[in-house]
Design a protein around this motif. Structure first.
Motif, short mmCIF file in Angstrom:
data_model
loop_
_atom_site.label_atom_id
_atom_site.label_comp_id
_atom_site.label_asym_id
_atom_site.label_seq_id
_atom_site.Cartn_x
_atom_site.Cartn_y
_atom_site.Cartn_z
N ASP A 24 0.83 -1.21 0.00
CA ASP A 24 0.00 0.00 0.00
C ASP A 24 0.87 1.26 0.00
O ASP A 24 0.55 2.24 -0.69
CB ASP A 24 -0.92 0.01 1.23
CG ASP A 24 -2.00 -1.07 1.15
OD1 ASP A 24 -2.37 -1.43 0.02
OD2 ASP A 24 -2.43 -1.55 2.21
N LEU A 25 1.94 1.24 0.78
CA LEU A 25 2.79 2.42 0.85
C LEU A 25 3.46 2.71 -0.49
O LEU A 25 3.65 3.86 -0.87
CB LEU A 25 3.84 2.24 1.95
CG LEU A 25 4.66 3.48 2.32
CD1 LEU A 25 3.73 4.60 2.81
CD2 LEU A 25 5.67 3.15 3.40
N ALA A 26 3.83 1.66 -1.21
CA ALA A 26 4.48 1.84 -2.51
C ALA A 26 3.57 2.55 -3.50
O ALA A 26 4.04 3.24 -4.41
CB ALA A 26 4.90 0.48 -3.08
N ARG A 27 2.26 2.41 -3.32
CA ARG A 27 1.30 3.05 -4.22
C ARG A 27 0.84 4.42 -3.73
O ARG A 27 0.07 5.10 -4.41
CB ARG A 27 0.07 2.15 -4.39
CG ARG A 27 0.35 0.83 -5.10
CD ARG A 27 -0.95 0.12 -5.46
NE ARG A 27 -1.66 -0.33 -4.28
CZ ARG A 27 -1.55 -1.56 -3.77
NH1 ARG A 27 -0.74 -2.43 -4.33
NH2 ARG A 27 -2.25 -1.92 -2.71
N LEU A 121 11.96 -0.16 -2.73
CA LEU A 121 12.60 -1.46 -2.56
C LEU A 121 11.65 -2.48 -1.96
O LEU A 121 11.69 -3.66 -2.26
CB LEU A 121 13.83 -1.32 -1.66
CG LEU A 121 14.99 -0.51 -2.23
CD1 LEU A 121 16.01 -0.22 -1.14
CD2 LEU A 121 15.65 -1.25 -3.38
N GLY A 122 10.79 -2.04 -1.05
CA GLY A 122 9.85 -2.94 -0.39
C GLY A 122 9.88 -2.78 1.11
O GLY A 122 9.29 -1.87 1.67
N ALA A 140 11.04 8.31 8.69
CA ALA A 140 10.65 9.37 7.75
C ALA A 140 11.22 9.13 6.36
O ALA A 140 10.52 9.27 5.35
CB ALA A 140 11.10 10.73 8.28
N LEU A 141 12.48 8.76 6.29
CA LEU A 141 13.11 8.52 4.99
C LEU A 141 12.46 7.34 4.27
O LEU A 141 12.27 7.37 3.05
CB LEU A 141 14.61 8.28 5.17
CG LEU A 141 15.44 9.51 5.55
CD1 LEU A 141 16.84 9.11 5.99
CD2 LEU A 141 15.51 10.49 4.37
N CYS A 142 12.12 6.31 5.02
CA CYS A 142 11.47 5.15 4.41
C CYS A 142 10.07 5.50 3.92
O CYS A 142 9.67 5.09 2.82
CB CYS A 142 11.42 3.99 5.40
SG CYS A 142 13.03 3.21 5.68
N ILE A 143 9.32 6.25 4.71
CA ILE A 143 7.99 6.66 4.29
C ILE A 143 8.07 7.49 3.00
O ILE A 143 7.32 7.26 2.05
CB ILE A 143 7.28 7.47 5.40
CG1 ILE A 143 6.97 6.57 6.60
CG2 ILE A 143 6.00 8.11 4.88
CD1 ILE A 143 6.53 7.32 7.84
N LYS A 144 8.97 8.44 2.97
CA LYS A 144 9.11 9.31 1.80
C LYS A 144 9.43 8.51 0.54
O LYS A 144 8.93 8.81 -0.55
CB LYS A 144 10.20 10.34 2.05
CG LYS A 144 10.39 11.34 0.91
CD LYS A 144 9.23 12.33 0.83
CE LYS A 144 9.44 13.34 -0.27
NZ LYS A 144 8.52 14.48 -0.19
N SER A 145 10.25 7.49 0.69
CA SER A 145 10.66 6.69 -0.46
C SER A 145 9.71 5.52 -0.74
O SER A 145 9.99 4.67 -1.58
CB SER A 145 12.09 6.17 -0.27
OG SER A 145 12.20 5.39 0.91
N SER A 149 9.34 -0.27 6.84
CA SER A 149 10.59 -0.45 7.58
C SER A 149 10.37 -1.25 8.85
O SER A 149 9.29 -1.23 9.45
CB SER A 149 11.20 0.91 7.94
OG SER A 149 10.30 1.70 8.70
N ILE A 150 11.42 -1.97 9.22
CA ILE A 150 11.48 -2.66 10.50
C ILE A 150 12.69 -2.10 11.22
O ILE A 150 13.82 -2.25 10.76
CB ILE A 150 11.60 -4.19 10.34
CG1 ILE A 150 10.42 -4.73 9.53
CG2 ILE A 150 11.66 -4.87 11.71
CD1 ILE A 150 10.51 -6.23 9.26
N LEU A 151 12.47 -1.42 12.33
CA LEU A 151 13.53 -0.71 13.03
C LEU A 151 13.97 -1.48 14.27
O LEU A 151 13.14 -1.94 15.07
CB LEU A 151 13.04 0.69 13.43
CG LEU A 151 12.39 1.52 12.32
CD1 LEU A 151 11.90 2.85 12.88
CD2 LEU A 151 13.36 1.75 11.17
#
Length: 209
Positions: A24-27, A121-122, A140-145, A149-151
C-alpha cells in the motif's frame, strides 16, 4: 515468572505485517506521504512530554548499569532535540519524491526508448545504536521513499523508541496510510537482530547504521 518470548516467531510476524503494508505504501501519492510526515512531526511535538519521560527512564537505567558519560549523552533527549527531530521529519517531507523519477533515458537503434525509473525497494530493516532520534529519521526517509521499515534500535533506548514509533504510527494512520508500514522490534534480546537478518522472505535489504 517472566514468559519466554519466541523471538523468531515475533520477528517473523513483524516481517509479515511490514510486507503487507509495503504494498500500500508503494502506491501512496506524494501528497499522502507528505501529509503523513507532517502529521508525524505534529505528533512528536504534541507528545514531547511523553517522549522525554520515556527517555528519562532509559537514561536512568543506562546510568544504573554503568554506561559511560559519552553514551548517556548520546542517549539523552531534551526539548530542543525533540523539536529538531520534528523539524527533521518536516525536512524529509520537503524533499523531492524519488519514486517514479526517470533517469538515463536512451533511444535504441530499434527506436525503443529505455530508461531507469526509481521504485520502492519494499521492506527495509534498519539496525542502529542508542540514538533515539534515528527512529524518527529512519522512519521518515522510508515513508518518503515508499518503503516499509522494521527498526531495531539499541536496547538502551527501548522506551524512547517506543514513544517515538507511536508518534510515527499515529501520523501514518491520520494520513490514511498503513500503520504497519513502520515496525519497531521491542525485543531487546540480541537474537532478534539475527532473526531480522535471516528474514529474507519479507525483508528486501538490511541497513546497519
Amino acid at each position: 515468572m517472566e514468559q519466554k518470548v519466541d523471538v523468531a516467531r515475533a520477528v517473523r510476524e513483524l516481517g509479515i505485517a511490514a510486507r503487507s503494508a509495503a504494498r500500500d505504501l508503494a502506491r501512496a501519492t506524494t501528497e499522502a506521504k507528505n501529509r503523513a510526515l507532517g502529521a508525524v512531526a505534529a505528533e512528536i511535538r504534541s507528545n514531547e512530554k511523553n517522549i522525554l519521560n520515556a527517555n528519562a527512564g532509559d537514561v536512568e537505567q543506562a546510568r544504573a548499569v554503568g554506561c559511560d558519560a559519552a553514551f548517556v549523552d548520546r542517549l539523552t533527549l531534551t526539548p530542543k532535540l525533540v523539536e529538531q527531530m520534528a523539524a527533521g521529519v518536516e525536512q524529509v517531507a520537503s524533499l523531492p519524491d524519488p519514486v517514479g523519477e526517470i533517469s538515463q533515458k536512451v533511444k535504441r537503434p530499434t527506436g525503443i526508448e529505455v530508461a531507469r525509473m526509481r521504485v520502492p525497494l519494499g521492506v527495509i530493516g534498519i539496525i542502529y545504536e542508542s540514538r533515539p532520534n534515528v527512529t524518527a529519521d529512519a522512519a521518515a526517509l522510508c515513508i518518503k521513499s515508499g518503503n516499509a521499515s522494521i527498526l531495531r534500535g539499541g536496547s538502551e533506548a527501548i522506551e524512547s523508541n517506543r514513544a517515538i514509533a507511536a508518534c510515527v504510527r499515529a501520523g501514518l494512520k491520520s494520513a490514511g496510510l498503513p500503520e504497519a508500514a513502520v515496525q519497531l522490534i521491542v525485543i531487546t534480546d540480541r537474537a532478534a537482530v539475527g532473526e531480522l537478518i535471516r528474514l529474507r522472505e519479507y525483508v528486501d535489504i538490511i541497513v546497519p547504521r
